[in-house]
Design a protein around this motif. Structure first.
Motif, mmCIF file in Angstrom:
data_model
loop_
_atom_site.group_PDB
_atom_site.id
_atom_site.type_symbol
_atom_site.label_atom_id
_atom_site.label_comp_id
_atom_site.label_asym_id
_atom_site.label_seq_id
_atom_site.Cartn_x
_atom_site.Cartn_y
_atom_site.Cartn_z
ATOM 1 N N ALA A 229 0.837 -1.205 0.000
ATOM 2 C CA ALA A 229 0.000 0.000 0.000
ATOM 3 C C ALA A 229 0.870 1.253 0.000
ATOM 4 N N TYR A 230 1.961 1.230 0.751
ATOM 5 C CA TYR A 230 2.878 2.375 0.777
ATOM 6 C C TYR A 230 3.499 2.609 -0.603
ATOM 7 N N LEU A 231 3.955 1.539 -1.256
ATOM 8 C CA LEU A 231 4.562 1.687 -2.583
ATOM 9 C C LEU A 231 3.563 2.250 -3.590
ATOM 10 N N LYS A 232 2.330 1.774 -3.518
ATOM 11 C CA LYS A 232 1.303 2.311 -4.421
ATOM 12 C C LYS A 232 1.066 3.794 -4.147
ATOM 13 N N GLU A 233 1.014 4.173 -2.886
ATOM 14 C CA GLU A 233 0.813 5.581 -2.528
ATOM 15 C C GLU A 233 2.030 6.415 -2.920
ATOM 16 N N HIS A 234 3.207 5.865 -2.706
ATOM 17 C CA HIS A 234 4.456 6.563 -3.045
ATOM 18 C C HIS A 234 4.562 6.809 -4.549
ATOM 19 N N SER A 235 3.904 5.977 -5.329
ATOM 20 C CA SER A 235 3.975 6.125 -6.788
ATOM 21 C C SER A 235 3.320 7.428 -7.258
ATOM 22 N N ARG A 236 2.482 8.033 -6.441
ATOM 23 C CA ARG A 236 1.804 9.270 -6.829
ATOM 24 C C ARG A 236 2.773 10.428 -7.043
ATOM 25 N N TRP A 237 3.851 10.488 -6.260
ATOM 26 C CA TRP A 237 4.771 11.615 -6.366
ATOM 27 C C TRP A 237 6.210 11.207 -6.672
ATOM 28 N N SER A 238 6.428 9.937 -6.930
ATOM 29 C CA SER A 238 7.772 9.446 -7.194
ATOM 30 C C SER A 238 8.175 9.675 -8.650
ATOM 31 N N ALA A 239 9.471 9.840 -8.854
ATOM 32 C CA ALA A 239 9.990 9.936 -10.215
ATOM 33 C C ALA A 239 9.869 8.582 -10.923
ATOM 34 N N LYS A 240 9.830 7.509 -10.148
ATOM 35 C CA LYS A 240 9.687 6.151 -10.692
ATOM 36 C C LYS A 240 8.273 5.646 -10.413
ATOM 37 N N ALA A 241 7.292 6.423 -10.834
ATOM 38 C CA ALA A 241 5.892 6.143 -10.501
ATOM 39 C C ALA A 241 5.439 4.779 -11.005
ATOM 40 N N GLU A 242 5.781 4.434 -12.239
ATOM 41 C CA GLU A 242 5.321 3.155 -12.794
ATOM 42 C C GLU A 242 5.943 1.976 -12.060
#
Length: 180
Positions: A126-139
């Motif tokens: 769940a954290y990784l999915k949420e982190h994907s919102r603002w990460s440079a490596k979203a995908e």
């Protein structure tokens, strides 16, 4: 003398009945754990094959989802293989009551620890999915998060089923303690 022989025969029959019960309990527990590890191994093999095939055609976050599935299930396959080897290499008929109680407790502790880890895996996904919102490596974060979430949910379900099944043996083991 006759009373002594009757008492000795009764005592021997009680010990034999307890040994048979203990052997049956040990075998039932081993069969339960073996079935659980076969399910885990089957899940791992299916995931590795399916995800490897899909990985060749996937793009974007799905590529990372299948990639993490392959990595995760290689570990699952190793765990299932080692556990199966350990379970099948023990002769449950030769275990004493104290060894049986120790193993039963150890298996339950290991499964309860695993349930806790599974909950952690779900939170990590769940954290990784949420982190994907603002990460440079979203995908990458989204794909890995979905995979870790899926694997964590499956492992949680499997471990909870195994814990519940092993808990059914607890009463029977402790009833044997009362007979000794």
């Amino acid at each position: 003398m006759r009373r002594f022989l009757c008492l000795l025969t009764f005592f021997f029959l009680c010990l034999t009945a307890s040994a048979q019960d203990l052997s049956q309990l040990n075998q039932g527990q081993a069969d339960t754990l073996e079935a659980g590890m076969l399910v885990l191994g089957g899940w791992a093999i299916i995931n590795i094959l399916f995800s490897s095939f899909k990985l060749t055609k996937a793009t974007r976050s799905r590529k990372y989802f299948y990639q993490m599935n392959v990595y995760w299930n290689i570990v699952n396959l190793l765990i299932a293989s080692f556990a199966l080897y350990t379970i099948l290499s023990k002769d449950s008929a030769t275990l004493s009551l104290s060894d049986s109680l120790y193993l039963h407790g150890w298996y339950k502790k290991l499964l309860y620890l695993s349930v806790g880890l599974d909950a952690g895996f779900i939170m990590l996904g769940a954290y990784l999915k949420e982190h994907s919102r603002w990460s440079a490596k979203a995908e990458q974060m989204q794909g890995w998060g979905q995979s870790v979430l899926l694997q964590g949910l499956f492992l949680l379900l499997l471990d909870l089923v195994l814990v519940i099944l092993l808990e059914t043996y607890t009463n029977d083991f402790f009833q044997l303690v009362g007979k000794v």
